[in-house]
Design a protein around this motif. Structure first.
Motif, PDB file in Angstrom:
ATOM      1  N   ALA A 214       0.818  -1.215   0.000  1.00 31.08           N
ATOM      2  CA  ALA A 214       0.000   0.000   0.000  1.00 31.08           C
ATOM      3  C   ALA A 214       0.848   1.259   0.000  1.00 31.08           C
ATOM      4  N   ALA A 277      -6.657  -4.742   2.942  1.00 33.10           N
ATOM      5  CA  ALA A 277      -6.768  -3.443   3.615  1.00 33.10           C
ATOM      6  C   ALA A 277      -6.711  -3.685   5.117  1.00 33.10           C
ATOM      7  N   GLY A 302      -4.418   1.409   5.323  1.00 34.48           N
ATOM      8  CA  GLY A 302      -4.036   1.382   3.917  1.00 34.48           C
ATOM      9  C   GLY A 302      -4.781   0.319   3.145  1.00 34.48           C
ATOM     10  N   THR A 303      -4.615   0.382   1.831  1.00 33.87           N
ATOM     11  CA  THR A 303      -5.224  -0.565   0.903  1.00 33.87           C
ATOM     12  C   THR A 303      -4.176  -0.980  -0.128  1.00 33.87           C
ATOM     13  N   ARG A 304      -4.146  -2.248  -0.439  1.00 31.45           N
ATOM     14  CA  ARG A 304      -3.280  -2.694  -1.531  1.00 31.45           C
ATOM     15  C   ARG A 304      -3.619  -1.917  -2.798  1.00 31.45           C
ATOM     16  N   ARG A 305      -2.619  -1.630  -3.590  1.00 30.50           N
ATOM     17  CA  ARG A 305      -2.830  -0.782  -4.769  1.00 30.50           C
ATOM     18  C   ARG A 305      -3.806  -1.414  -5.757  1.00 30.50           C
ATOM     19  N   ARG A 308      -7.571  -0.632  -4.608  1.00 37.10           N
ATOM     20  CA  ARG A 308      -8.070   0.721  -4.343  1.00 37.10           C
ATOM     21  C   ARG A 308      -9.374   0.957  -5.106  1.00 37.10           C
ATOM     22  N   SER A 342      -2.833   8.776  -2.279  1.00 38.28           N
ATOM     23  CA  SER A 342      -4.102   8.069  -2.407  1.00 38.28           C
ATOM     24  C   SER A 342      -5.300   8.985  -2.190  1.00 38.28           C
TER      25      SER A 342
END
Length: 366
Positions: A214, A277, A302-305, A308, A342
């Motif tokens: 992330a 996430a 966060g979130t993995r790309r 998103r 982000s």
């Protein structure tokens, strides 16, 4: 990777460290047994500066006992004739750096002993030691000496600027009220095979991999080793923390995606769970009387790309706010880089978060 001269040249590390003579203090390296002394010292600085936090001895002990920190060569404590701690300085590095090798300097001078030149000489020692650490790293990467300061700490700002540091990043400390009269916590439905789950030790390393992914495109962020990830958890609140798991990930598509890092690919091939996430939260009770309200603090979100736009992090954050509220907390608090790529700052504003305090990161880029 930019065309760089060798790190040993760029760091310009001195052979010997400068002496600290101002203030007629006696100096020695810190030990883990100094945790209470350093805690009281840090809190005296925080109180004088009206900072929105205080430290506990457990937090400081965590910092002093980190496996990658050699206090015997990376710390200096200055005592007056009565044996009172009047100054403290540290220079450390982080083992997981792969994009920019970093050294961090932190510490200060007791409010009762400012204006004697102690801080200037101590910072010179810290920067020199940081240069030695960077040169010794052997990592042929861009390099950085970093320091942090609260926005209200004008004295530290001047000290850092005079030593060649420049303010690079600005952080906002955000508060969101909870309970009666507060905006409702959003209901978030996850689509497909995404599932909200409470924190568990079994998912902890999978969450580390999600975090490293992330934050790969965040300025100043570096991947964390498992040892780094699991350190400094004295105030961690697992009962308030949540993750989102993909129970049926498209493994072939993820392995073919250039955004999937090598560690995640290895975990996918091994059939490990995929955390996409997360919201890791803490309970800083020592800060409650300072701020004037109780709160839950979201330290990692966060979130993995590749995930998103699917509301996974919002689901984890909303679940966190419910956990805070159920525990009787009056607010949710978090800290955000104002240039987060982000768009998180706008997201938090839409959820009712408002800035209360600020801080900044200064650095010397090498």
């Amino acid at each position: 990777m930019p065309d760089l001269s060798p790190i040993a040249e760029r760091a310009e590390a001195p052979e010997t460290l400068p002496e600290i003579t101002a203030g007629e203090l006696s100096w020695r390296a810190a030990t883990v047994d100094d945790a209470q002394l350093v805690t009281d010292f840090n809190n005296a600085i925080a109180e004088a500066g009206d900072f929105p936090f205080r430290e506990t001895v457990d937090e400081v002990r965590d910092e002093l006992s980190a496996a990658w920190v050699d206090l015997s060569t990376q710390s200096m404590l200055g005592f007056d004739a009565e044996g009172r701690l009047r100054a403290a300085g540290f220079a450390t590095t982080a083992p997981g750096d792969v994009r920019t090798v970093r050294a961090f300097v932190f510490g200060g001078v007791h409010p009762e002993r400012r204006g004697e030149g102690i801080g200037r000489e101590l910072l010179a020692w810290q920067v020199a030691r940081a240069r030695q650490l960077l040169a010794a790293s052997g990592k042929e990467l861009p390099a950085r000496i970093a320091a942090y300061a609260e926005d209200t700490d004008a004295v530290r700002h001047r000290l850092l600027e005079r030593a060649g540091f420049a303010a690079r990043r600005f952080f906002a400390d955000l508060k969101r009220p909870l309970g009666a009269g507060a905006p409702p916590i959003p209901e978030v439905e996850l689509a497909g095979s995404l599932r909200l789950a409470p924190f568990s030790p079994e998912l902890d390393d999978a969450t580390r991999l999600a975090h490293n992914d992330a934050f790969r495109d965040h300025w100043g962020s570096e991947p964390q080793t498992l040892e780094q990830w699991q350190s400094g958890r004295s105030e961690f609140a697992p009962e308030w923390s949540h993750v989102v798991v993909d129970d049926a990930p498209d493994v072939d598509a993820l392995l073919a995606d250039e955004r999937t890092d090598a560690s995640t690919a290895e975990a996918l091939r091994a059939g490990e769970p995929l955390v996409v996430a997360y919201a890791y939260n803490s309970r800083y009770e020592a800060d409650f009387p300072v701020r004037g309200y109780s709160f839950g603090y979201t330290g990692l979100l966060g979130t993995r790309r590749a995930y998103r736009g699917r509301k996974a992090a919002i689901a984890a954050l909303a679940a966190s706010m419910r956990s805070f509220e159920d525990a009787g907390m009056e607010a949710a608090v978090l800290d955000v880089d104002t240039e987060n790529p982000s768009g998180a700052h706008g997201l938090y504003a839409s959820l009712g978060y408002v800035k209360e305090h600020g801080s900044r990161m200064y650095s010397i880029e090498l």
